[in-house]
Design a protein around this motif. Structure first.
Motif, mmCIF file in Angstrom:
data_model
loop_
_atom_site.group_PDB
_atom_site.id
_atom_site.type_symbol
_atom_site.label_atom_id
_atom_site.label_comp_id
_atom_site.label_asym_id
_atom_site.label_seq_id
_atom_site.Cartn_x
_atom_site.Cartn_y
_atom_site.Cartn_z
ATOM 1 N N ASP A 93 0.828 -1.209 0.000
ATOM 2 C CA ASP A 93 0.000 0.000 0.000
ATOM 3 C C ASP A 93 0.861 1.257 0.000
ATOM 4 O O ASP A 93 0.570 2.232 -0.710
ATOM 5 N N SER A 94 1.931 1.232 0.803
ATOM 6 C CA SER A 94 2.805 2.414 0.861
ATOM 7 C C SER A 94 3.479 2.615 -0.499
ATOM 8 O O SER A 94 3.618 3.744 -0.981
ATOM 9 N N PHE A 95 3.891 1.503 -1.090
ATOM 10 C CA PHE A 95 4.553 1.562 -2.401
ATOM 11 C C PHE A 95 3.634 2.232 -3.434
ATOM 12 O O PHE A 95 4.029 3.182 -4.119
ATOM 13 N N TYR A 96 2.363 1.774 -3.484
ATOM 14 C CA TYR A 96 1.434 2.353 -4.458
ATOM 15 C C TYR A 96 1.108 3.806 -4.114
ATOM 16 O O TYR A 96 1.042 4.671 -4.975
ATOM 17 N N SER A 97 0.919 4.043 -2.819
ATOM 18 C CA SER A 97 0.548 5.391 -2.400
ATOM 19 C C SER A 97 1.644 6.399 -2.753
ATOM 20 O O SER A 97 1.368 7.475 -3.295
ATOM 21 N N MET A 98 2.894 6.043 -2.453
ATOM 22 C CA MET A 98 4.016 6.942 -2.780
ATOM 23 C C MET A 98 4.082 7.180 -4.291
ATOM 24 O O MET A 98 4.327 8.284 -4.768
ATOM 25 N N GLY A 99 3.858 6.099 -5.043
ATOM 26 C CA GLY A 99 3.911 6.199 -6.504
ATOM 27 C C GLY A 99 2.835 7.146 -7.021
ATOM 28 O O GLY A 99 3.095 8.015 -7.861
ATOM 29 N N PHE A 158 11.236 7.265 -2.590
ATOM 30 C CA PHE A 158 10.714 6.394 -1.538
ATOM 31 C C PHE A 158 9.929 5.238 -2.168
ATOM 32 O O PHE A 158 10.016 4.094 -1.729
ATOM 33 N N HIS A 159 9.162 5.554 -3.200
ATOM 34 C CA HIS A 159 8.390 4.546 -3.952
ATOM 35 C C HIS A 159 9.350 3.453 -4.454
ATOM 36 O O HIS A 159 9.064 2.263 -4.364
ATOM 37 N N THR A 160 10.519 3.875 -4.953
ATOM 38 C CA THR A 160 11.486 2.901 -5.489
ATOM 39 C C THR A 160 12.135 2.102 -4.353
ATOM 40 O O THR A 160 12.382 0.897 -4.491
ATOM 41 N N TYR A 161 12.426 2.771 -3.227
ATOM 42 C CA TYR A 161 12.988 2.032 -2.080
ATOM 43 C C TYR A 161 11.991 0.965 -1.609
ATOM 44 O O TYR A 161 12.362 -0.157 -1.297
ATOM 45 N N LEU A 162 10.704 1.349 -1.592
ATOM 46 C CA LEU A 162 9.682 0.387 -1.156
ATOM 47 C C LEU A 162 9.562 -0.774 -2.145
ATOM 48 O O LEU A 162 9.290 -1.903 -1.756
ATOM 49 N N TYR A 163 9.782 -0.475 -3.411
ATOM 50 C CA TYR A 163 9.735 -1.528 -4.434
ATOM 51 C C TYR A 163 10.835 -2.568 -4.138
ATOM 52 O O TYR A 163 10.608 -3.772 -4.188
ATOM 53 N N GLY A 164 12.028 -2.036 -3.808
ATOM 54 C CA GLY A 164 13.143 -2.954 -3.552
ATOM 55 C C GLY A 164 13.034 -3.609 -2.183
ATOM 56 O O GLY A 164 13.408 -4.769 -2.010
#
Ligand code: NAP
Length: 478
Positions: free
Chosen positions: A356-362, A406-412
């Motif tokens: 959810d955080s990943f999508y939200s940041m994106g 941050f979106h990319t950090y969450l992806y990894g």
């Protein structure tokens, strides 16, 4: 300007009313001469007529030069030259030879050179300087060459309002400036006739400020494509004997686009941060930045817009993920195997938070990204005050970099801790794409430290470490 009474005065009265708003029609319609009855000559003549001038053409074939704007008249060059005080030379430079013989008739007249060349540096001197050399007694003004025949005919629009001019005679330039204003254009004086070469190069420019950003975009795209091709597709084929080349079209592309977009967004803000550190180091804002930094700063808008384009591609590619054959196949295969094996997977709260955080940041990052793009449109930025513009482009811009990073950090997530992520000892692509934005964020945070921020503000308000008068050094923080 002298007016020749021998030339026909058949100008339609209603045409005078077509003068641009805010200008008053001249009590006596001035007569202007145009050499050349080609595309530009005819469009210019039409526009001049609409704005209340009378026009006479100088042509090699005055009796058979094709249809001319109604109310104008064609003569031979000699007679036409003598009839007006201002002459437009709407002829290609290659054909200027005939003008030399007209030197006596053109003496003391204003000659407007509208010509362009097919290539830069085609001749040792500019066309206007060449014209001035051919007729030293005339006052040559370079003007109107950046407008097309089409735009002259259709009248000035927002994007095509400026007429650049240059020349050695102030009075001659004033006459051309007045006339350009009357035609509804904004005249911009670029100095003496030696600037003509520069004006002649204007129409030959092909997206000059887009070149570097496009090269960076192509270079980064090629690098990430081949890097990920080797790591994902070739590695799997060589090490596991599996052909997953079908992933090139969507999975691989959807890794390349966000990586390029994130790096380019960071590259858009990095020169500003480098410039700030340079000013802190030098203790002054009055020293010029190195050329490479100047050039980099000048193409930030283009870098940002290309980055936004890549972000859009990433969004579109992401939206089609659920309808991909491969994804649908994997989901149904996994569901069926769970049913068969009577297995249920446990709900993972950490995973839910992460996804959810990943999508939200994106989504937030992309929303701000779009806002940055919209506010860079001239029609929007013109409606903003400087403070509003810099708030959006700077403050919200850094917030965009932060969200997207941050979106990319969450992806990894924690993938970088797993040795198997380093196929053939290479780091994953997303990790590479994080280097520039992470460096940018760290440098920006350093600049936000109160003591650094205060020093930079003082420098930007004109404070200098070295006293320009006695050369003594001053302490920045007092
Ligand atoms: P064009 O259509 O080829 O017209 C040029 C005119 O020059 C001819 O109609 C002809 O008029 C005259 N001419 C041709 N050969 C000649 C010669 N040997 N001696 C004397 N006159 C000769 O060209 P254009 O598009 O109007 O362009 C004219 C100039 O404007 C060029 O220098 C061009 O670079 C510049 N310009 C054009 C545009 C544009 O959109 N077209 C925009 C900016 C600048 P007569 O037969 O009546 O003598």
């Amino acid at each position: 300007m002298s007016v020749d009474s021998s030339v026909s005065k058949e100008v339609k009265p209603e045409s005078v009313l077509l003068c641009p708003l805010g200008t008053t029609a001249a009590p006596e319609q001035k007569l202007l001469c145009i050499f050349g009855t080609g595309d530009l000559g005819r469009s210019l003549g039409q526009r001049l007529l609409q704005c209340g001038y009378r026009v006479v053409y100088g042509s090699r074939r005055p009796n058979s030069c094709g249809p001319l704007p109604r109310g104008t008249k064609a003569m031979n060059h000699e007679a036409a030259a003598m009839s007006a005080a201002l002459v437009f030379v709407c002829v290609h430079r290659e054909n200027y030879d005939f003008l030399e013989a007209l030197a006596p008739q053109l003496k003391g007249k204003v000659l407007v050179d509208v010509s362009n060349n097919l290539k830069k540096n085609l001749y040792p001197e500019s066309n206007a300087e060449y014209l001035q050399r051919l007729i030293p007694g005339a006052h040559v003004v370079k003007a109107f060459n950046t407008l097309s025949a089409w735009s002259l005919q259709n009248g000035p629009s927002d994007a095509n309002r400026q007429v650049y001019l240059c020349g050695n005679s102030v009075q001659a330039k004033q006459a051309v400036e007045e006339m350009a204003t009357k035609l509804g254009f904004a005249a911009l004086d670029r100095g003496s006739l030696s600037a003509a070469g520069e004006l002649e190069d204007f129409p030959l420019q092909l997206f000059p400020e887009w070149r570097m950003p496009l090269r960076v975009a192509v270079g980064l795209t090629a690098f990430f494509f081949f890097y990920l091709l080797v790591r994902d597709v070739v590695y799997t084929y060589v090490e596991q004997g599996k052909d997953i080349s079908f992933r090139i079209m969507v999975s691989l592309a959807n890794k390349v686009f966000p990586s390029v977009s994130l790096i380019m967004l960071a590259l858009c803000y990095l020169p500003g941060v480098i410039a700030a550190f340079l000013q802190l180091y030098r203790g002054t804002k009055y020293r010029r930045f190195p050329d490479w930094l100047d050039r980099w700063m000048l193409c930030r808008k283009q870098l940002g817009l290309i980055a936004l384009g890549f972000a859009f591609l990433h969004v579109f590619y992401t939206l089609i993920i659920p309808i991909r054959y491969y994804v649908r196949f994997r989901i149904s295969a996994s569901t069926i195997s769970q049913i068969r094996e009577n297995r249920t997977s446990v709900f993972d709260t950490t995973m839910a938070w992460r996804a959810d955080s990943f999508y939200s940041m994106g989504i937030l990052g992309f929303g701000l990204y779009v806002l940055l793009g919209i506010s860079s449109l001239p029609s929007v930025s013109n409606a903003l005050s400087w403070r509003e513009f810099s708030f959006i482009q700077s403050k919200l811009g850094y917030l965009t970099v932060f969200f997207c990073t941050f979106h990319t950090y969450l992806y990894g997530w924690d993938k970088f801790l797993h040795p198997k992520s380093y196929k053939w000892f290479t780091p994953p692509g997303y990790l590479l794409s994080l280097v520039v934005p992470s460096v940018l964020i760290v440098l920006k945070l350093l600049l936000l430290l109160p003591c650094v921020d205060r020093s930079l503000t003082r420098i930007r308000q004109g404070w200098e470490r070295t006293d320009p008068e006695d050369g003594s050094e001053k302490a920045l923080l007092t």
